[in-house]
Design an enzyme around this catalytic site. Structure first.
Site, short mmCIF file in Angstrom:
data_model
loop_
_atom_site.label_atom_id
_atom_site.label_comp_id
_atom_site.label_asym_id
_atom_site.label_seq_id
_atom_site.Cartn_x
_atom_site.Cartn_y
_atom_site.Cartn_z
N ASP A 135 70.08 54.01 35.82
CA ASP A 135 69.55 53.18 36.88
C ASP A 135 68.82 53.99 37.95
O ASP A 135 68.67 55.20 37.84
CB ASP A 135 70.67 52.36 37.51
CG ASP A 135 70.98 51.10 36.70
OD1 ASP A 135 70.23 50.82 35.75
OD2 ASP A 135 71.96 50.41 37.02
N TYR A 161 78.69 61.79 31.06
CA TYR A 161 78.00 61.85 32.35
C TYR A 161 78.66 62.91 33.22
O TYR A 161 79.84 63.22 33.05
CB TYR A 161 78.08 60.52 33.09
CG TYR A 161 77.14 59.45 32.60
CD1 TYR A 161 75.91 59.24 33.24
CD2 TYR A 161 77.46 58.64 31.52
CE1 TYR A 161 75.04 58.25 32.80
CE2 TYR A 161 76.60 57.64 31.07
CZ TYR A 161 75.39 57.45 31.72
OH TYR A 161 74.52 56.48 31.28
#
Length: 375
Positions: free
Chosen positions: A91, A146
Site C-alpha cells: 500500500d 515483511y
C-alpha cells in the site's frame, strides 16, 4: 510525387513486416520479475487504470515494459492481456526488496538492462526467471516475509524512560518485545487487526510462522531495530496493528492480557503503527519449487545470486528514505502521542467514540500498510 508516396508506403509496409517478423522470432513467454522499490511518494503497488492522479509503482513498471519493447502498447492499457499478477499489493508509502510479478513478455536481448533504462533509480528489476505457463505469482505464493524498521524509542516506557532519540534499547526490554511478538506465532483470529471483518469470518484466521525483533543499531545518531514477520498471508493493516499493540503493551498503555482478548470475539481497540518502515522483504514459493524447481526446464524461485544486489538497493534507497523521513516528519514520535487516547479496556461502544477522536491523529503519517489481498 506518386512514386515518392509509393516508396514511403512500401517502406512503411516493410517496417511493419520487419516488426511482425521480429515479434514472431521473439514469442511471448511467462516469466517472473524480481522487483525492489522505495514506495515513498507512490499510492501503493497496484495500478489504478484511469486514475492518473494517484501514481503507483505499476504505472512506472508498465510504461518501462512498453518503452523497452517487451510488451505491445495495448497490453499496457489492458494488463490481463499479458497475464499480469503481483505477489503482494503493497500500500501507500510501503517499500519492497523482493516483490515478484508474473507476466508474459517478449524475451528480447538485454531485457533487464532495457527495462531498467526506462525506470527511475528507486525502482529496479533485479532478476528474471522463466516459469510454467499457468504460473500466477499471487496464487502460487506460500508465504510472505515483511520487515518493519522503527526507532527503538518506540519501546521506551511512558513513565520512566527517555522518549527521544537519545534512548537506547536495553536487553530486558528487547526480551520483553520478543516474548510478545512470539505470542503471534501460530493460527489466530485477527479480525481486530484489520477493518471490515467480523469475528466469525473464516478469512480473519491467519497463520504466522515467525515474528521477532533483531538487535538494535545506530544510524545518524538514532537507534533503530528491525522486526521480521513471516506469514502465509496478511490482511490490510494487520502487520502495523500487530506491531502497534506490542508497542502499546511495552510502553505501559495496555496490559499483556489484551493479546489474548484481541483474538476472541470481543471488539478490541488495536492501534495501527505508522506505515513508514514497512518493507516486503521476500515471497516464498516452496510448493512450486518442489514440483517444478528441478524438472530440468524451470529454475527454483530462489534469488541467492541476487541477494547482494538486494542488499545494496536497500542500503541506497530503502533505509535512507525510512531514516530521513522519520527524522524530518517524526511519524513514529507523532503516532506515539496518540496512544494515550486509546482505551484498551473499552467495550465496543466505547471504541466507537474513541475511534472518532483518534481517526485524524492515527493517520498523520499518511502511509498504509501491506495488503496481500489473499482472500
Amino acid at each position: 510525387e506518386e512514386n515518392g508516396h509509393q516508396n514511403k508506403r512500401l517502406k512503411r509496409d516493410t517496417d511493419e513486416e520487419d516488426a511482425e517478423d521480429q515479434n514472431k522470432k521473439t514469442p511471448k513467454r511467462k516469466i517472473v520479475l524480481l522487483m525492489a522499490y522505495s514506495g515513498k511518494g507512490y499510492h501503493g503497488m497496484q495500478r489504478n487504470v484511469g486514475s492518473s492522479q494517484f501514481k503507483t509503482i505499476e504505472d512506472d513498471l508498465v510504461s518501462a515494459l512498453v518503452q523497452s519493447g517487451c510488451i505491445p502498447e495495448n497490453h499496457g492499457e489492458d494488463m490481463k492481456k499479458m497475464s499480469f499478477q503481483r505477489c503482494a499489493r503493497t500500500d501507500k508509502g510501503v517499500s519492497a526488496a523482493g516483490q515478484i510479478v508474473s507476466l508474459k513478455v517478449r524475451l528480447i536481448d538485454d531485457i533487464l538492462e532495457k527495462i531498467n533504462n526506462h525506470l527511475p533509480s528507486h525502482i529496479r528489476i533485479l532478476g528474471l526467471k522463466r516459469v510454467t505457463g499457468g504460473f500466477n505469482s499471487k496464487n502460487k505464493c506460500d508465504a510472505r516475509t515483511y520487515s518493519y524498521m522503527l526507532p527503538t524509542f518506540a519501546f521506551a516506557h511512558k513513565d520512566h524512560a527517555v522518549q527521544e532519540e537519545a534512548y537506547r534499547l536495553d536487553k530486558e526490554t528487547l526480551e520483553q518485545v520478543n516474548k510478545l511478538l512470539g505470542c503471534y506465532k501460530g493460527t489466530h483470529n485477527f479480525h481486530n487487526f484489520t477493518s471490515q471483518k467480523g469475528p466469525r469470518d473464516p478469512s480473519a484466521k491467519r497463520y504466522i510462522m515467525e515474528m521477532y525483533c533483531g538487535e538494535p543499531f545506530v544510524k545518524e545518531n538514532m537507534e533503530f531495530a528491525v522486526i521480521q514477520v513471516k506469514g502465509q498471508s496478511f490482511m490490510m493493516h494487520q502487520i502495523r496493528k500487530m506491531i502497534g499493540l506490542v508497542i502499546a503493551i511495552v510502553k505501559g498503555y495496555a496490559a499483556e492480557s489484551i493479546l489474548e482478548r484481541s483474538w476472541g470475539e470481543e471488539k478490541v481497540d488495536v492501534p495501527k503503527a505508522p506505515g513508514l518502515g514497512l518493507v516486503l522483504e521476500r515471497v516464498h514459493f516452496e510448493k512450486y519449487n518442489r514440483r517444478f524447481g528441478n524438472d530440468g526446464l524451470h529454475e527454483p524461485l530462489e534469488w541467492l545470486q541476487e541477494e547482494e544486489k538486494i542488499a545494496v538497493f536497500k542500503e541506497q534507497y530503502i533505509y535512507p528514505t525510512i531514516i530521513n523521513t522519520e527524522k524530518e516528519e517524526k511519524s513514529m514520535a507523532n503516532w506515539l502521542n496518540t496512544l494515550s487516547i486509546h482505551d484498551f479496556n473499552s467495550s465496543a461502544l466505547g471504541m466507537q467514540v474513541n475511534s472518532k477522536n483518534s481517526k485524524n491523529s492515527s493517520d498523520l503519517e499518511g502511509s498504509d500498510g501491506c495488503d496481500d489481498d489473499s482472500d
